[in-house]
Enzyme design. Structure first.
Site, mmCIF file in Angstrom:
data_model
loop_
_atom_site.group_PDB
_atom_site.id
_atom_site.type_symbol
_atom_site.label_atom_id
_atom_site.label_comp_id
_atom_site.label_asym_id
_atom_site.label_seq_id
_atom_site.Cartn_x
_atom_site.Cartn_y
_atom_site.Cartn_z
ATOM 1 N N ARG A 70 42.003 51.444 50.298
ATOM 2 C CA ARG A 70 40.816 51.520 49.450
ATOM 3 C C ARG A 70 39.892 50.356 49.761
ATOM 4 O O ARG A 70 40.337 49.234 49.964
ATOM 5 C CB ARG A 70 41.202 51.470 47.967
ATOM 6 C CG ARG A 70 41.774 52.752 47.429
ATOM 7 C CD ARG A 70 42.105 52.657 45.959
ATOM 8 N NE ARG A 70 43.209 51.770 45.707
ATOM 9 C CZ ARG A 70 43.091 50.510 45.302
ATOM 10 N NH1 ARG A 70 41.887 49.986 45.068
ATOM 11 N NH2 ARG A 70 44.148 49.757 45.108
ATOM 12 N N TYR A 198 40.319 57.943 53.876
ATOM 13 C CA TYR A 198 41.547 57.377 53.291
ATOM 14 C C TYR A 198 41.755 57.907 51.863
ATOM 15 O O TYR A 198 40.827 57.862 51.039
ATOM 16 C CB TYR A 198 41.506 55.835 53.293
ATOM 17 C CG TYR A 198 42.654 55.301 52.475
ATOM 18 C CD1 TYR A 198 43.949 55.382 52.959
ATOM 19 C CD2 TYR A 198 42.463 54.827 51.173
ATOM 20 C CE1 TYR A 198 45.028 54.987 52.181
ATOM 21 C CE2 TYR A 198 43.535 54.421 50.386
ATOM 22 C CZ TYR A 198 44.814 54.516 50.898
ATOM 23 O OH TYR A 198 45.881 54.139 50.125
ATOM 24 N N GLY A 199 42.967 58.324 51.569
ATOM 25 C CA GLY A 199 43.307 58.978 50.299
ATOM 26 C C GLY A 199 42.653 58.397 49.055
ATOM 27 O O GLY A 199 41.984 59.091 48.307
ATOM 28 N N GLY A 200 42.870 57.094 48.836
ATOM 29 C CA GLY A 200 42.364 56.473 47.605
ATOM 30 C C GLY A 200 40.850 56.540 47.489
ATOM 31 O O GLY A 200 40.295 56.449 46.387
ATOM 32 N N LYS A 207 42.011 58.206 41.951
ATOM 33 C CA LYS A 207 41.457 56.968 41.406
ATOM 34 C C LYS A 207 40.073 57.194 40.787
ATOM 35 O O LYS A 207 39.742 56.648 39.737
ATOM 36 C CB LYS A 207 41.350 55.903 42.503
ATOM 37 C CG LYS A 207 42.671 55.599 43.168
ATOM 38 C CD LYS A 207 43.654 55.077 42.168
ATOM 39 C CE LYS A 207 44.977 54.726 42.798
ATOM 40 N NZ LYS A 207 45.939 54.258 41.819
ATOM 41 N N HIS A 227 46.390 52.962 34.690
ATOM 42 C CA HIS A 227 47.062 52.899 36.001
ATOM 43 C C HIS A 227 48.549 52.637 35.740
ATOM 44 O O HIS A 227 49.036 51.531 35.964
ATOM 45 C CB HIS A 227 46.425 51.763 36.810
ATOM 46 C CG HIS A 227 46.804 51.743 38.256
ATOM 47 N ND1 HIS A 227 46.705 50.607 39.024
ATOM 48 C CD2 HIS A 227 47.262 52.701 39.085
ATOM 49 C CE1 HIS A 227 47.086 50.871 40.256
ATOM 50 N NE2 HIS A 227 47.432 52.127 40.326
ATOM 51 N N SER A 249 48.613 48.129 42.553
ATOM 52 C CA SER A 249 48.987 48.993 43.670
ATOM 53 C C SER A 249 50.064 48.339 44.526
ATOM 54 O O SER A 249 50.008 47.136 44.796
ATOM 55 C CB SER A 249 47.754 49.245 44.536
ATOM 56 O OG SER A 249 46.710 49.692 43.722
ATOM 57 N N ALA A 250 51.008 49.165 44.971
ATOM 58 C CA ALA A 250 52.078 48.727 45.873
ATOM 59 C C ALA A 250 52.942 47.614 45.261
ATOM 60 O O ALA A 250 53.370 46.698 45.948
ATOM 61 C CB ALA A 250 51.519 48.316 47.235
ATOM 62 N N CYS A 251 53.183 47.688 43.951
ATOM 63 C CA CYS A 251 54.084 46.729 43.288
ATOM 64 C C CYS A 251 55.324 47.428 42.750
ATOM 65 O O CYS A 251 55.991 46.918 41.849
ATOM 66 C CB CYS A 251 53.375 46.014 42.154
ATOM 67 S SG CYS A 251 52.215 44.778 42.732
ATOM 68 N N GLY A 252 55.601 48.637 43.244
ATOM 69 C CA GLY A 252 56.867 49.281 42.887
ATOM 70 C C GLY A 252 56.797 50.272 41.733
ATOM 71 O O GLY A 252 57.829 50.569 41.136
ATOM 72 N N ASP A 276 51.831 56.912 38.864
ATOM 73 C CA ASP A 276 50.599 56.151 39.132
ATOM 74 C C ASP A 276 49.590 56.173 37.992
ATOM 75 O O ASP A 276 48.908 55.189 37.779
ATOM 76 C CB ASP A 276 49.943 56.710 40.402
ATOM 77 C CG ASP A 276 48.868 55.799 40.966
ATOM 78 O OD1 ASP A 276 49.076 54.570 40.975
ATOM 79 O OD2 ASP A 276 47.807 56.303 41.391
ATOM 80 N N ASN A 366 50.162 50.115 54.760
ATOM 81 C CA ASN A 366 49.744 50.998 53.660
ATOM 82 C C ASN A 366 49.871 52.472 54.066
ATOM 83 O O ASN A 366 49.144 53.318 53.568
ATOM 84 C CB ASN A 366 48.311 50.668 53.229
ATOM 85 C CG ASN A 366 47.927 51.342 51.911
ATOM 86 O OD1 ASN A 366 48.757 51.483 51.013
ATOM 87 N ND2 ASN A 366 46.681 51.780 51.795
ATOM 88 N N ARG A 368 51.264 56.190 54.036
ATOM 89 C CA ARG A 368 51.521 56.911 52.782
ATOM 90 C C ARG A 368 52.241 58.221 53.018
ATOM 91 O O ARG A 368 52.200 58.786 54.104
ATOM 92 C CB ARG A 368 50.165 57.221 52.109
ATOM 93 C CG ARG A 368 49.370 55.987 51.703
ATOM 94 C CD ARG A 368 49.869 55.451 50.394
ATOM 95 N NE ARG A 368 49.178 54.231 49.986
ATOM 96 C CZ ARG A 368 48.998 53.888 48.718
ATOM 97 N NH1 ARG A 368 49.425 54.657 47.739
ATOM 98 N NH2 ARG A 368 48.400 52.750 48.417
ATOM 99 N N ASN A 495 66.692 46.972 37.810
ATOM 100 C CA ASN A 495 65.595 46.815 36.837
ATOM 101 C C ASN A 495 65.882 47.584 35.545
ATOM 102 O O ASN A 495 65.291 47.305 34.503
ATOM 103 C CB ASN A 495 64.262 47.269 37.437
ATOM 104 C CG ASN A 495 63.824 46.345 38.566
ATOM 105 O OD1 ASN A 495 64.264 45.199 38.645
ATOM 106 N ND2 ASN A 495 62.959 46.838 39.441
HETATM 107 C C1 OXD Z 1 46.721 52.700 44.755
HETATM 108 C C2 OXD Z 1 47.346 54.020 44.903
HETATM 109 O O1 OXD Z 1 46.118 52.185 45.712
HETATM 110 O O2 OXD Z 1 47.978 54.474 43.950
HETATM 111 O O3 OXD Z 1 46.818 52.147 43.646
HETATM 112 O O4 OXD Z 1 47.190 54.661 45.957
HETATM 113 MN MN MN Z 2 47.813 53.289 42.163
#
Ligand code: OXD
Ligand code: MN
Length: 587
Positions: A70, A198-200, A207, A227, A249-252, A276, A366, A368, A495
């Site tokens: 993004r 790009y997807g996002g 988004k 989100h 984004s990308a934090c699991g 998401d 990144n 996907r 977790n």
């Molecule tokens: C992001 C996604 O970038 O979900 O947050 O793709």
């Molecule tokens: Mn996201």
């Protein structure tokens, strides 16, 4: 099923005469249509068909090299008054935006086909659901939208002759970063995206609609677009508690949404509702209810493995579009952190020959996968319930090597809003720019809030006073490191131990200790059975020291300063109260 909505048809015609495609094709969402588009893409190279024995229904796509994440600096909120976009968004005057980017769209689809993609965010008939129509010159977009949304006839039917819809226009343009704009016009319920694949940036239901436009609609209509993942945790007694979690984004988020309980907690089950986005409304019972408006996962491939996320690995075995991963000689896929040996050679995400010795990543960080949610082994039986699922707890979290403890509970909704508003995280590859820099990312919505964030904080506070039985709010951090850079917490399935404490807190069944930042677990209130973790590590994980938090207050202050007098008074009070509590804290 034809579109019978006069306003929609007039708009489609207007956009077609702007973009001048050779042909306009209305998408019905059928399997036959999917196959036809895929065949066309295989011919042009837009998609590469993968090994159909090993990965049935799967294909690979490579984006342009300059178009892999993004582009937040090219994303704009176009409100008549710049103040309505607020200090954290890029703003452009709507007339200027339409005229500038309209000039780029002009004639941009000559020699191309414009696809008309009606789609639903949410399930048909649900009070949560919103309708969009995306016009795009990209078959890749159509095929991804088919996974990520309920599209085609089902949406045309829902649209009927008079339903409100979001006008979404996407054109690949020249894929030139100098001519790339992701524009949102909340006052016109319109999105324009030009110059990206790009997807996002281009799957406009995600988004752009489900967060930026929906957050604005939520403000007007009294609900929230967040989100957040949504996960159901079934405890050994058979009760299921649903939790929403906002992480950048990308934090699991995908990993947490699909968590597999550790062996020593085998009486628990985890149910995936969404990974998401959550749309939240107050239900008739006075609780907060959530739906996942999407129907697929657009997940980060690198470091997804049978160790980190077996449910995701099972989900992406078929009917999946991979983007920017490594292609192996037998036409399967590989990425860094997949936890299987790399192939001796392959074709990297750039389309270049690659070997493990080449010193370059085979997959883009990144890279996907786009996969249908229904294929997920842990998908909740309630994931498509029209009224959603009732939420017991909301989590905020980010990547913080230092400072934030494993888990803490906010004192109440107002304090929880403050905790969310002051969230910070290290940046990842999901957005272009430097990776690993701590930035404040309130509620993980910094790049996704479609209006002034100060107003968004106000909306959170207002919602809190309207929810008779609000969820409890927590902050979690799986990423804390010791001074040598070693992760203190094993993460992933473990977790669940934090989620378990959270659920027991919601039921008033777990002890907590009060600290200035909130309530942290007492050591023996956490279920650590079967986990080998040293006492010292646990101490560090739960440590709350005054000095670093006082420093943090300064950085919070800087962030808050930009909102001036718009910042809700309650957040100023919370900040002051935290300062006072820290002043008295001896730890
Ligand atoms: C992001 C996604 O970038 O979900 O947050 O793709
Ligand atoms: Mn996201």
């Amino acid at each position: 099923m034809e579109i019978r909505h006069k306003e929609a048809l007039a708009w489609i015609e207007e956009m077609a005469s702007l973009c001048e495609p050779d042909e306009v094709v209305f998408c019905d969402g059928s399997l036959e249509e999917k196959r036809r588009l895929e065949e066309e893409c295989f011919k042009t190279g837009e998609l590469i068909e993968l090994n159909q024995e090993k990965l049935p229904g799967c294909a690979l796509h490579r984006t342009a090299r300059n178009d892999v994440a993004r582009t937040e600096h090219l994303t704009f909120i176009c409100t008549r008054n710049p103040h309505d976009a607020g200090p954290t968004n890029n703003w452009m005057d709507p007339q200027e935006a339409y005229s500038k980017v309209g000039g780029m769209f002009k004639g941009s689809m000559r020699g191309r086909t414009m696809y008309v993609v009606p789609f639903l965010m949410g399930t048909p008939g649900s009070p949560f659901t919103k309708i969009g129509i995306e016009l795009t010159d990209s078959k890749y977009v159509v095929l991804n939208m088919r996974i990520m949304t309920r599209m085609g006839d089902v949406a045309a039917r829902e649209l009927g002759t008079d339903r409100t819809f979001t006008k979404c226009l996407h054109g690949k343009g020249e894929l030139d970063i100098e001519r790339r704009f992701i524009l949102h016009f909340p006052e016109d319920n319109t999105i324009w995206s030009y110059g990206s694949g790009y997807g996002g940036n281009v799957l406009l239901g995600k988004k752009c609609l489900s967060l930026r436009i929906a957050s604005y609609l939520g403000l007007l209509e009294g609900w929230m677009a967040e989100h957040m993942l949504i996960v159901g945790v079934e405890t050994p007694d058979g009760e299921v508690h649903y939790i929403c979690g906002a992480f950048p984004s990308a934090c699991g988020k995908t990993n947490l949404a699909m968590l597999v309980p550790p062996k020593s907690m085998s009486g628990y089950k985890v149910w995936t509702v969404g990974d998401d986005i959550a749309w939240l409304r107050i239900g008739p019972d006075g609780r907060l209810w959530a739906v996942n408006p999407e129907s697929g996962f657009f997940g980060v491939a690198p470091y997804t493995s049978y160790k980190t996320n077996p449910n995701a690995m099972e989900t992406i075995k078929k009917n999946t579009i991979f983007t920017n991963v490594l292609l192996t000689p037998d036409k399967t896929v590989w990425w860094e952190g997949m936890d299987v040996d790399p192939p001796a050679e392959g074709i990297d995400w750039k389309g270049e020959p690659w070997t493990p010795q080449s010193g370059e990543p085979g997959a883009h960080p990144n890279a996907r996968f786009t996969a249908p949610a229904a294929q997920c082994p842990s998908i909740s039986p309630h994931w498509e319930d029209p009224q959603g699922v009732p939420i017991s707890a909301i989590l905020f979290g980010g990547r913080r090597a230092r400072l934030a403890p494993l888990v803490y509970e906010a004192f109440n909704w107002q304090h929880g809003t403050f905790v969310g508003a002051t969230m910070a995280s290290e940046t990842t590859a999901a957005q272009s720019g430097a990776v690993g820099v701590v930035r404040r990312d309130p509620m993980a919505m910094l790049p996704f809030c479609g209006y002034n964030m100060a107003r968004y904080f106000r909306h959170w506070l207002d919602m809190g006073s309207r929810i008779p039985n609000p969820p409890k709010i927590f902050h979690v951090n799986w990423f804390r490191k010791d001074p040598d850079g070693r992760f203190l917490w094993p993460g992933y399935g473990e977790n669940l131990r934090a989620l378990d404490w959270i659920i027991r807190r919601c039921k008033n069944e777990a002890d907590a200790q009060e600290t200035p930042i909130g309530l942290i677990p007492t050591k023996n209130s956490l279920n650590l059975e079967g986990l080998s973790i040293s006492d010292e590590d646990l101490d560090q994980l739960l440590e709350v020291k005054a000095d670093p938090w006082v420093e943090e207050l300064e950085s919070m202050q800087k962030f808050f300063d930009q909102f001036g007098y718009d910042l809700p008074e309650e957040l100023v009070e919370e900040q002051q109260a935290l300062k006072n509590r820290l002043g008295e804290w001896k730890a």
